[in-house]
Structure formats: structure tokens, C-alpha cells
Write an enzyme that holds these catalytic residues in place. Structure first.
Site, PDB file in Angstrom:
ATOM      1  N   ASP A   9       1.054  -0.971  -0.036  1.00  0.00           N
ATOM      2  CA  ASP A   9      -0.268  -0.006   0.011  1.00  0.00           C
ATOM      3  C   ASP A   9       0.778   0.947  -0.106  1.00  0.00           C
ATOM      4  OD1 ASP A   9      -2.151  -1.427   0.500  1.00  0.00           O
ATOM      5  OD2 ASP A   9      -3.142  -1.062   2.660  1.00  0.00           O
ATOM      6  N   ARG A  18       2.253  12.195  -5.480  1.00  0.00           N
ATOM      7  CA  ARG A  18       2.692  12.751  -7.010  1.00  0.00           C
ATOM      8  C   ARG A  18       1.344  12.938  -7.944  1.00  0.00           C
ATOM      9  NH1 ARG A  18       7.519  15.696  -5.841  1.00  0.00           N
ATOM     10  NH2 ARG A  18       6.769  17.046  -7.683  1.00  0.00           N
ATOM     11  N   HIS A  43      -4.605  -3.646  -0.196  1.00  0.00           N
ATOM     12  CA  HIS A  43      -6.070  -2.679   0.512  1.00  0.00           C
ATOM     13  C   HIS A  43      -6.585  -2.112  -0.737  1.00  0.00           C
ATOM     14  CE1 HIS A  43      -8.179  -1.368   3.986  1.00  0.00           C
ATOM     15  NE2 HIS A  43      -8.691  -1.545   3.037  1.00  0.00           N
ATOM     16  N   ARG A  45      -8.924   0.603  -0.626  1.00  0.00           N
ATOM     17  CA  ARG A  45     -10.160   1.393   0.225  1.00  0.00           C
ATOM     18  C   ARG A  45     -11.065   1.718  -0.784  1.00  0.00           C
ATOM     19  NH1 ARG A  45      -7.495   2.287   4.925  1.00  0.00           N
ATOM     20  NH2 ARG A  45      -9.528   3.790   5.417  1.00  0.00           N
ATOM     21  N   HIS A  50      -4.932   5.022  -2.490  1.00  0.00           N
ATOM     22  CA  HIS A  50      -3.674   4.151  -2.767  1.00  0.00           C
ATOM     23  C   HIS A  50      -3.559   3.814  -3.923  1.00  0.00           C
ATOM     24  CE1 HIS A  50      -4.644   1.797   0.511  1.00  0.00           C
ATOM     25  NE2 HIS A  50      -4.706   2.516   1.371  1.00  0.00           N
ATOM     26  N   GLU A  70      -7.386  -7.044   0.614  1.00  0.00           N
ATOM     27  CA  GLU A  70      -8.084  -6.090   1.368  1.00  0.00           C
ATOM     28  C   GLU A  70      -8.672  -5.578   1.381  1.00  0.00           C
ATOM     29  OE1 GLU A  70      -4.376  -6.094   5.347  1.00  0.00           O
ATOM     30  OE2 GLU A  70      -5.019  -4.278   4.254  1.00  0.00           O
ATOM     31  N   THR A 100      -4.535   4.968   9.227  1.00  0.00           N
ATOM     32  CA  THR A 100      -4.261   3.132   8.582  1.00  0.00           C
ATOM     33  C   THR A 100      -5.526   2.357   9.458  1.00  0.00           C
ATOM     34  OG1 THR A 100      -3.176   1.285   8.768  1.00  0.00           O
ATOM     35  CG2 THR A 100      -3.112   2.817  10.251  1.00  0.00           C
ATOM     36  N   HIS A 191      -0.170  -6.074  11.590  1.00  0.00           N
ATOM     37  CA  HIS A 191      -0.310  -4.409  12.038  1.00  0.00           C
ATOM     38  C   HIS A 191       0.559  -3.732  12.936  1.00  0.00           C
ATOM     39  CE1 HIS A 191      -3.130  -1.064  11.136  1.00  0.00           C
ATOM     40  NE2 HIS A 191      -2.556  -1.223  12.646  1.00  0.00           N
ATOM     41  N   GLY A 192       1.242  -2.854  12.409  1.00  0.00           N
ATOM     42  CA  GLY A 192       2.337  -2.318  13.376  1.00  0.00           C
ATOM     43  C   GLY A 192       3.302  -3.039  14.187  1.00  0.00           C
ATOM     44  N   GLY A 213       3.979  -4.138   6.185  1.00  0.00           N
ATOM     45  CA  GLY A 213       3.456  -3.309   4.950  1.00  0.00           C
ATOM     46  C   GLY A 213       5.075  -2.127   4.854  1.00  0.00           C
ATOM     47  N   HIS A 214       4.047  -1.421   6.326  1.00  0.00           N
ATOM     48  CA  HIS A 214       4.901   0.097   6.291  1.00  0.00           C
ATOM     49  C   HIS A 214       6.023  -0.243   6.952  1.00  0.00           C
ATOM     50  CE1 HIS A 214       5.810   4.340   8.636  1.00  0.00           C
ATOM     51  NE2 HIS A 214       5.421   4.526   7.548  1.00  0.00           N
TER      52      HIS A 214
END
EC number: 2.6.99.2
Length: 241
Positions: A9, A18, A43, A45, A50, A70, A100, A191-192, A213-214
Site C-alpha cells: 500500500d 504526486r 488494500h 479502499r 492508494h 484487503e 490506517t 499491523h504495526g 507493509g509500512h
């Protein structure tokens, strides 16, 4: 053995910042696969902030591993999933204002709606997972929906700086994973999670897959996507001994 699902994501977030055609999350997915990712998570959304449908369409046709899509229980996205039939779909809660996903699904509170979505996706030959807090009440409800997989929300464990609280949260995740396994559910988690906290969760024997991911995309800024994925996979496998 524990599997790694790489969430792309944030590659798409950088592209959308951008309004350009790059960096392409599809290219990131291919690099992640070659570096050892067992699945690619994206994901879609409702607001398409994104990942966009073009990304999902290409990924569903070209990935050599699995696409884990997701999505919220929302009609438009459900129709996309039914049409493209990705390997997996993970149903998550969604609010437009959030940066998120902030917590697990309230499966017990919207059982009939989630069960209907699970049935529709299963009919499209999609394996469904439910993103839930490590709560036995929600896990029992998840089993009632017919979904074969749950993904335990690890955010509270990952985000706390207090050692005692982190140990307590890890204990809840471990207990929930054991309980879900006893119900016959496949247990994933995410998550996290990052390079500093992943091993304690990866060591839980009932957990089959982590979706991250992040942390991987952030590390990739400095070392490249392939190295970032390989580093995370190595930590996970080391935790399993």
C-alpha cells in the site's frame, strides 16, 4: 514454517502523493516475490486513496504467489473481488478519516452482514480471512461466518512503549492464536509489526502468516525493496528456529 505477506500500500501512497505513474506497486510486488515474499497484500479502499483497481487487476493476473486483497464489507469493492477472484480477501473495518486500519472488525456486532460477504466471496472461489482483535468473543463469531482464516490485530502490542503492557498484549495474542487454532481456523497476524518487534509474534507456533507493509517499505527507502523483504523474512524464520 511461517509465511510473509508483504503489503505494498505505501508504495502506492508514494505514487499518489504526486499523482505520477511511479513508483509502481506492481513492480514492488514482483521485487518482493523474488526476495522471498509468500504473498502480496494490497488494500483496495472505498476511497481508492492508494491502491486502485488497475493495480489489483494486474496483480491478480500476474503474481506467482498469492494476492491477499484487503477490503471493507462494501458493495463496490465486493464486486471487484467477485470479478477478479484473488486468492485471498481479508475483510477489515474502514473509516475515511483514518490513516490506517485502527482496529479489528466487530464480527459479533455485524454477523449477518459479514457472513453474507464471506458467502459471496467463497462462491467466487476466494479464501476469506477476517481481521479481528485477539478477543475470544470475536473469534467465536468469526467461526460462525464460515471464514476459514482470521488475522489477529497486533497493533496494540506493536505500538505500546511500555514493557509490561507489551508483554500483556503479546500474551493476549498468543492465547487468541491458540484458541483460534482450536476452533479450526488458520491464524495469521499483522499491523504495526517491524524489525524490532516481529520475532516475538513470529515465534508463536499457531500463527501461519504475518502481513507487514509500512516497516518494509520504510526500510526499503534506505536498503532497497529486495533487501528489506529478505531481512524481514530472515527475522521471522530465525524466530521459528
Amino acid at each position: 514454517m511461517i509465511a510473509l505477506g508483504v503489503n505494498i500500500d505505501h508504495v502506492a501512497t508514494l505514487r499518489q502523493a504526486r499523482g505520477t505513474r511511479y513508483p509502481d506497486p506492481v513492480e514492488a510486488a514482483f521485487v518482493a516475490e523474488r526476495a522471498g515474499a509468500d504473498a502480496i497484500t494490497a488494500h483496495l479502499r472505498e476511497d481508492r486513496r492508494h491502491i486502485v483497481e488497475r493495480d489489483v487487476e494486474i496483480l491478480s493476473q500476474t503474481l506467482r504467489t498469492r494476492l491477499n486483497l484487503e477490503m471493507a464489507v462494501e458493495e463496490g469493492v465486493l464486486r471487484v473481488a467477485e470479478r477478479l477472484s484473488p486468492s485471498d480477501c481479508c475483510l477489515v473495518p474502514e473509516r475515511r478519516a483514518e490513516l490506517t486500519t485502527e482496529g479489528g472488525l466487530d464480527v459479533a456486532g455485524q454477523l449477518s452482514r459479514i457472513k453474507e460477504a464471506c458467502q459471496r466471496l467463497a462462491a467466487a472461489k476466494v479464501r476469506v480471512s477476517l481481521f479481528v482483535d485477539p478477543d475470544p468473543f470475536q473469534l467465536e463469531a468469526a467461526m460462525e461466518t464460515g471464514a476459514p482464516v482470521v488475522e489477529l490485530h497486533t497493533g496494540r502490542y506493536a505500538n505500546t512503549a511500555d514493557t509490561a503492557t507489551r508483554a500483556e498484549e503479546l500474551g493476549q495474542i498468543t492465547s487468541a492464536a491458540s484458541f483460534a487454532d482450536s476452533l479450526g481456523l488458520q491464524v495469521n497476524a499483522g499491523h504495526g509489526l517491524d524489525y524490532h518487534n516481529v520475532q516475538a509474534v513470529a515465534a508463536i507456533p499457531y500463527i501461519r502468516e504475518l502481513n507487514i507493509g509500512h516497516a518494509i517499505v520504510a526500510h526499503a527507502v534506505f536498503v532497497g525493496m529486495a533487501t528489506a523483504v529478505a531481512d524481514m523474512k530472515r527475522l521471522m524464520l530465525e524466530a521459528r528456529g
